[in-house]
Design a protein around this motif. Structure first.
Motif, PDB file in Angstrom:
ATOM      1  N   ILE A   1      59.579  42.271  41.112  1.00  0.00           N
ATOM      2  CA  ILE A   1      58.469  42.126  41.720  1.00  0.00           C
ATOM      3  C   ILE A   1      58.000  40.811  40.999  1.00  0.00           C
ATOM      4  O   ILE A   1      57.370  41.242  39.623  1.00  0.00           O
ATOM      5  N   SER A   2      57.676  39.608  41.642  1.00  0.00           N
ATOM      6  CA  SER A   2      57.177  38.605  40.632  1.00  0.00           C
ATOM      7  C   SER A   2      55.774  38.557  40.554  1.00  0.00           C
ATOM      8  O   SER A   2      54.973  39.155  41.436  1.00  0.00           O
ATOM      9  N   LYS A   3      55.352  38.074  39.489  1.00  0.00           N
ATOM     10  CA  LYS A   3      53.670  37.773  39.456  1.00  0.00           C
ATOM     11  C   LYS A   3      53.282  37.027  40.550  1.00  0.00           C
ATOM     12  O   LYS A   3      53.940  35.936  41.037  1.00  0.00           O
ATOM     13  N   LYS A   4      52.325  37.197  40.889  1.00  0.00           N
ATOM     14  CA  LYS A   4      51.591  36.775  42.053  1.00  0.00           C
ATOM     15  C   LYS A   4      50.731  35.479  41.584  1.00  0.00           C
ATOM     16  O   LYS A   4      50.008  35.545  40.642  1.00  0.00           O
ATOM     17  N   GLN A   5      50.923  34.352  42.044  1.00  0.00           N
ATOM     18  CA  GLN A   5      50.075  33.001  41.514  1.00  0.00           C
ATOM     19  C   GLN A   5      48.928  33.088  42.174  1.00  0.00           C
ATOM     20  O   GLN A   5      48.767  32.907  43.129  1.00  0.00           O
ATOM     21  N   ILE A   6      47.867  32.730  41.257  1.00  0.00           N
ATOM     22  CA  ILE A   6      46.720  32.655  41.702  1.00  0.00           C
ATOM     23  C   ILE A   6      46.029  31.381  41.045  1.00  0.00           C
ATOM     24  O   ILE A   6      46.443  30.906  39.862  1.00  0.00           O
ATOM     25  N   THR A   7      45.065  30.567  41.687  1.00  0.00           N
ATOM     26  CA  THR A   7      44.417  29.615  41.124  1.00  0.00           C
ATOM     27  C   THR A   7      43.207  30.059  40.401  1.00  0.00           C
ATOM     28  O   THR A   7      42.465  30.696  40.715  1.00  0.00           O
ATOM     29  N   GLY A   8      42.844  29.159  39.185  1.00  0.00           N
ATOM     30  CA  GLY A   8      41.601  29.315  38.747  1.00  0.00           C
ATOM     31  C   GLY A   8      41.017  28.094  38.647  1.00  0.00           C
ATOM     32  O   GLY A   8      41.614  27.189  38.525  1.00  0.00           O
TER      33      GLY A   8
ATOM     34  N   GLY B   1      42.784  34.198  45.011  1.00  0.00           N
ATOM     35  CA  GLY B   1      43.958  34.640  45.502  1.00  0.00           C
ATOM     36  C   GLY B   1      44.162  36.201  45.100  1.00  0.00           C
ATOM     37  O   GLY B   1      45.178  36.841  45.248  1.00  0.00           O
ATOM     38  N   LEU B   2      43.046  36.910  44.543  1.00  0.00           N
ATOM     39  CA  LEU B   2      43.226  38.194  43.970  1.00  0.00           C
ATOM     40  C   LEU B   2      43.289  39.078  45.032  1.00  0.00           C
ATOM     41  O   LEU B   2      42.886  39.094  46.043  1.00  0.00           O
ATOM     42  N   ILE B   3      44.115  40.310  44.688  1.00  0.00           N
ATOM     43  CA  ILE B   3      44.268  41.445  45.724  1.00  0.00           C
ATOM     44  C   ILE B   3      42.967  42.311  45.384  1.00  0.00           C
ATOM     45  O   ILE B   3      42.689  42.371  44.464  1.00  0.00           O
ATOM     46  N   THR B   4      42.399  42.455  46.725  1.00  0.00           N
ATOM     47  CA  THR B   4      41.089  43.210  46.779  1.00  0.00           C
ATOM     48  C   THR B   4      41.323  44.672  45.788  1.00  0.00           C
ATOM     49  O   THR B   4      42.431  45.213  45.931  1.00  0.00           O
ATOM     50  N   GLY B   5      40.310  44.724  45.240  1.00  0.00           N
ATOM     51  CA  GLY B   5      40.543  46.058  44.181  1.00  0.00           C
ATOM     52  C   GLY B   5      40.982  45.926  42.872  1.00  0.00           C
ATOM     53  O   GLY B   5      40.731  46.669  42.127  1.00  0.00           O
ATOM     54  N   ASP B   6      41.630  44.726  42.572  1.00  0.00           N
ATOM     55  CA  ASP B   6      42.413  44.613  41.299  1.00  0.00           C
ATOM     56  C   ASP B   6      41.413  44.183  40.220  1.00  0.00           C
ATOM     57  O   ASP B   6      40.529  43.609  40.596  1.00  0.00           O
ATOM     58  N   GLN B   7      41.783  44.668  39.038  1.00  0.00           N
ATOM     59  CA  GLN B   7      40.514  44.397  38.028  1.00  0.00           C
ATOM     60  C   GLN B   7      41.355  43.243  37.198  1.00  0.00           C
ATOM     61  O   GLN B   7      42.044  43.604  36.291  1.00  0.00           O
ATOM     62  N   VAL B   8      40.584  42.094  37.583  1.00  0.00           N
ATOM     63  CA  VAL B   8      41.237  40.934  36.832  1.00  0.00           C
ATOM     64  C   VAL B   8      40.024  40.290  36.390  1.00  0.00           C
ATOM     65  O   VAL B   8      39.199  39.706  37.342  1.00  0.00           O
ATOM     66  N   ASN B   9      39.887  39.374  35.207  1.00  0.00           N
ATOM     67  CA  ASN B   9      38.934  38.609  34.728  1.00  0.00           C
ATOM     68  C   ASN B   9      39.686  37.512  34.356  1.00  0.00           C
ATOM     69  O   ASN B   9      40.595  37.445  33.767  1.00  0.00           O
TER      70      ASN B   9
ATOM     71  N   LEU C   1      43.965  35.419  31.628  1.00  0.00           N
ATOM     72  CA  LEU C   1      43.573  36.639  32.460  1.00  0.00           C
ATOM     73  C   LEU C   1      43.398  37.677  31.379  1.00  0.00           C
ATOM     74  O   LEU C   1      44.310  38.109  30.520  1.00  0.00           O
ATOM     75  N   SER C   2      42.675  38.911  31.869  1.00  0.00           N
ATOM     76  CA  SER C   2      42.332  39.843  31.109  1.00  0.00           C
ATOM     77  C   SER C   2      42.170  40.852  32.004  1.00  0.00           C
ATOM     78  O   SER C   2      41.635  40.701  33.394  1.00  0.00           O
ATOM     79  N   GLY C   3      42.158  42.187  31.936  1.00  0.00           N
ATOM     80  CA  GLY C   3      41.782  43.315  32.785  1.00  0.00           C
ATOM     81  C   GLY C   3      43.107  44.298  32.992  1.00  0.00           C
ATOM     82  O   GLY C   3      44.230  43.849  32.984  1.00  0.00           O
ATOM     83  N   THR C   4      42.931  45.025  33.590  1.00  0.00           N
ATOM     84  CA  THR C   4      43.976  46.341  33.945  1.00  0.00           C
ATOM     85  C   THR C   4      45.183  45.770  34.680  1.00  0.00           C
ATOM     86  O   THR C   4      46.091  46.246  34.617  1.00  0.00           O
TER      87      THR C   4
ATOM     88  N   SER D   1      50.130  35.389  37.730  1.00  0.00           N
ATOM     89  CA  SER D   1      50.394  34.260  36.928  1.00  0.00           C
ATOM     90  C   SER D   1      49.172  33.149  37.102  1.00  0.00           C
ATOM     91  O   SER D   1      48.967  32.796  38.366  1.00  0.00           O
ATOM     92  N   LEU D   2      48.495  32.631  36.279  1.00  0.00           N
ATOM     93  CA  LEU D   2      47.406  31.714  36.422  1.00  0.00           C
ATOM     94  C   LEU D   2      47.828  30.183  36.465  1.00  0.00           C
ATOM     95  O   LEU D   2      48.530  29.921  35.604  1.00  0.00           O
ATOM     96  N   GLN D   3      47.330  29.493  37.270  1.00  0.00           N
ATOM     97  CA  GLN D   3      47.507  28.177  37.315  1.00  0.00           C
ATOM     98  C   GLN D   3      45.796  27.603  37.511  1.00  0.00           C
ATOM     99  O   GLN D   3      45.372  27.808  38.642  1.00  0.00           O
ATOM    100  N   ALA D   4      45.640  26.802  36.304  1.00  0.00           N
ATOM    101  CA  ALA D   4      44.272  26.319  36.516  1.00  0.00           C
ATOM    102  C   ALA D   4      44.080  25.101  35.823  1.00  0.00           C
ATOM    103  O   ALA D   4      45.245  24.535  35.183  1.00  0.00           O
ATOM    104  N   ASN D   5      43.147  24.255  36.069  1.00  0.00           N
ATOM    105  CA  ASN D   5      42.822  23.047  35.676  1.00  0.00           C
ATOM    106  C   ASN D   5      42.651  23.168  34.128  1.00  0.00           C
ATOM    107  O   ASN D   5      42.328  23.879  33.499  1.00  0.00           O
ATOM    108  N   SER D   6      43.341  21.621  33.419  1.00  0.00           N
ATOM    109  CA  SER D   6      43.149  21.891  31.950  1.00  0.00           C
ATOM    110  C   SER D   6      41.921  21.040  31.276  1.00  0.00           C
ATOM    111  O   SER D   6      41.729  21.061  30.245  1.00  0.00           O
TER     112      SER D   6
END
Length: 540
Positions: free
Chosen positions: A308-315, A338-346, A370-373, A379-384
């Motif tokens: 199960i590969s990490k889901k790529q989300i954008t920040g 792109g977070l799955i509803t109910g997931d605890q991610v900050n 990223l932090s949280g349960t 996997s975070l992709q965000a601007n630098s």
């Protein structure tokens, strides 16, 4: 400005013209006004009066500067985009001027290659760009290196057939969307004998219109089974991207069926848990169906592995504007998509301005984690980088003041102080602020004017004051034989020690004859506080 000495000056007189001038501003332009002043000097200058006519103008031409354009090498990305950098000859730019090079560029085509021509353009930007003319020379080139992609070559299990032939499959990872590239894969078992997890020597090559833009990195061996003639089921699970569930897509295959028999393998499966990971256990099961299913005994695996590969989300990281505080600290906010509803991610965001100075659209280097349960499933992709403003801080510049008493000598006050500077900064940082200073001999008030500007402070100015006061007057009383009555001097005691409420102080002299019943006193000066006027009566 010239003086026609031959016609206007009497022969033998020593008279010269002293002239000065300043342009209205420093910027390049035609027919710019010059503020000129002149005076006569020389032994006989006092015998002449100078008259000048007409407005003085002159030109300030643009300064020629040279620049160098270079393009950065890149890895093939399927586009002609190019990053072009520009630099100016530092010796060509006048110290303090704000001038830089703005550049754009495109490779002539998208394909990988060495010393590829880049079509580049440039222009000057900055507050003082209009005062310069840019010249760039030379052709701009850069390299596009091949993009490395990975190939995964696998071999299918087979039932023993007396040969080493193997059916291999190949898949590619890392292709640019839209590129036409295929992986041609071949393979052979190491020998013809039955066995499990037998080595299969595999190879592959790329073909297609865009194959020349890629380098292939693929495995040279794989494993597969040659089973005995029997009916076996092989149940496998497909890799998937994290979706917050344990659901698995499983495939089942049968080996050993007699040609023509109608038998199907129905397979089901669930991941042991929902979390991302490699080679995760998948609990699988299967059963046979079909007309001939009752004629076979199925031996199939109850577990398999899949990833199960990490889901790529954008920040998106943004920085807040701030008022100049003498530091590069930045308050950064972040949001996730792109977070799955109910997931605890900050999203924890940090950032720093590239420098501390005030300005608009300043670059802020940002980062986030990223932090949280459930953070490990993403996997975070965000601007630098982002932009924000640093507004000027407000500060007050106050000219230094001096209150003194007339002494017949030249007295003066210079300099200034500042209020409202931040982070321990002192008035010395205000390098573009000046004080006129004040100097005088005579009594009076003389302003110490302050003016200027600063990159990081929005300044207000308060002039200082040189105040030269007249000394206390002790007038001589009239001469008379009679002893004058004594005025009540106690009411003057507080005034004598206060420079802003001084009064004339005098005392009668008993050994002098009286000359008049009236005394006229003239008070000369300014700034005299007339509150609480007191009158002394008596014979003086």
């Amino acid at each position: 400005m010239q003086m026609r000495k031959g016609s206007d000056v009497i022969t033998g007189d020593q008279v010269n013209l002293n002239a000065q001038g300043q342009f209205a501003d420093k910027n390049a332009g035609q027919n710019k006004v010059v503020t000129a002043s002149s005076s006569l000097v020389g032994l006989d200058a006092g015998n002449y009066e100078l008259t000048t006519t007409g407005q003085v103008t002159a030109n300030i031409s643009k300064k020629q500067i040279t620049g160098v354009l270079t393009a950065q090498d890149k890895v093939y990305d399927g586009t002609t985009s190019a990053i072009v950098n520009g630099s100016l000859n530092a010796s060509d730019v006048i110290t303090g001027d704000q001038v830089s090079v703005g550049t754009t560029g495109q490779f002539v085509d998208k394909n990988a290659g060495q010393n590829k021509v880049v079509t580049a353009s440039s222009s000057l930007v900055g507050l003082d760009a209009g005062n310069y003319e840019l010249t760039t020379t030379g052709q701009v080139t850069a390299n596009i290196s091949k993009k490395q992609i990975t190939g995964s070559i696998t071999a299918q299990d087979k039932v023993y057939d007396g040969t080493t032939s193997a059916i291999v499959n190949g898949s590619l990872n890392g292709l640019i969307t839209g590129d036409q590239v295929n992986l041609n894969a071949q393979g052979q078992f190491a020998d013809k004998n039955a066995g499990s997890n037998k080595n299969v020597n595999v190879s592959g090559n790329l073909t297609g219109t865009d194959a020349g833009n890629y380098d292939l990195l693929a495995n040279t061996s794989a494993q597969a089974n040659i089973s005995k003639k029997q009916i076996t089921g092989s149940i496998t699970a497909q890799d998937k991207v994290y979706d917050g569930t344990t659901s698995a897509i499983v495939n089942g295959s049968l080996n050993g069926l007699i040609t023509g028999d109608q038998v199907k393998l129905n397979a089901q499966g669930q991941f042991a848990d929902k979390n991302a990971g490699s080679n995760k256990n998948v609990n699988v099961s299967g059963n046979l169906s079909g007309t001939d299913a009752g004629n076979y005994s199925l031996q199939a695996n109850s577990q398999t592995q899949a990833s199960i590969s990490k889901k790529q989300i954008t920040g998106v990281l943004t920085a807040q504007d701030k008022v100049y505080d003498g530091t590069t600290s930045a308050i950064v906010n972040g949001s996730l998509n792109g977070l799955i509803t109910g997931d605890q991610v900050n999203l924890n965001a940090q950032g720093q301005f590239t420098d501390k100075n005030a300005g608009s659209n300043k670059t802020v280097n940002v980062s986030g984690n990223l932090s949280g349960t459930d953070a490990a499933n993403y996997s975070l992709q965000a601007n630098s980088q982002t932009q924000a403003n640093i507004a000027k801080a407000k500060a007050q510049v106050i000219g230094n003041s001096l209150t003194t008493t007339y002494n017949g000598q030249q007295q003066q006050v210079n300099g200034f102080t500042a209020q409202g500077l931040v982070n321990g900064e002192r008035a010395e940082v205000l390098t573009n602020v000046t004080a006129t200073g004040a100097s005088a001999i005579s009594t009076g008030n003389y302003q110490n004017q302050v003016s200027g500007h600063d990159q990081n402070y929005d300044l207000t100015f308060t002039a200082g004051m040189l105040k030269i006061e007249a000394p206390l007057v002790d007038p001589k009383p009239p001469i008379g034989p009679e002893k004058p009555s004594q005025p009540n001097l106690s009411i003057w005691q507080d005034l004598l020690g206060n420079p802003y409420q001084r009064a004339i102080h005098f005392a009668p002299q008993a050994n002098k004859p009286k000359q008049s019943d009236n005394i006229e006193i003239e008070i000369i000066g300014d700034g005299i506080n007339m509150d609480g006027i007191h009158t002394l009566t008596g014979n003086f």
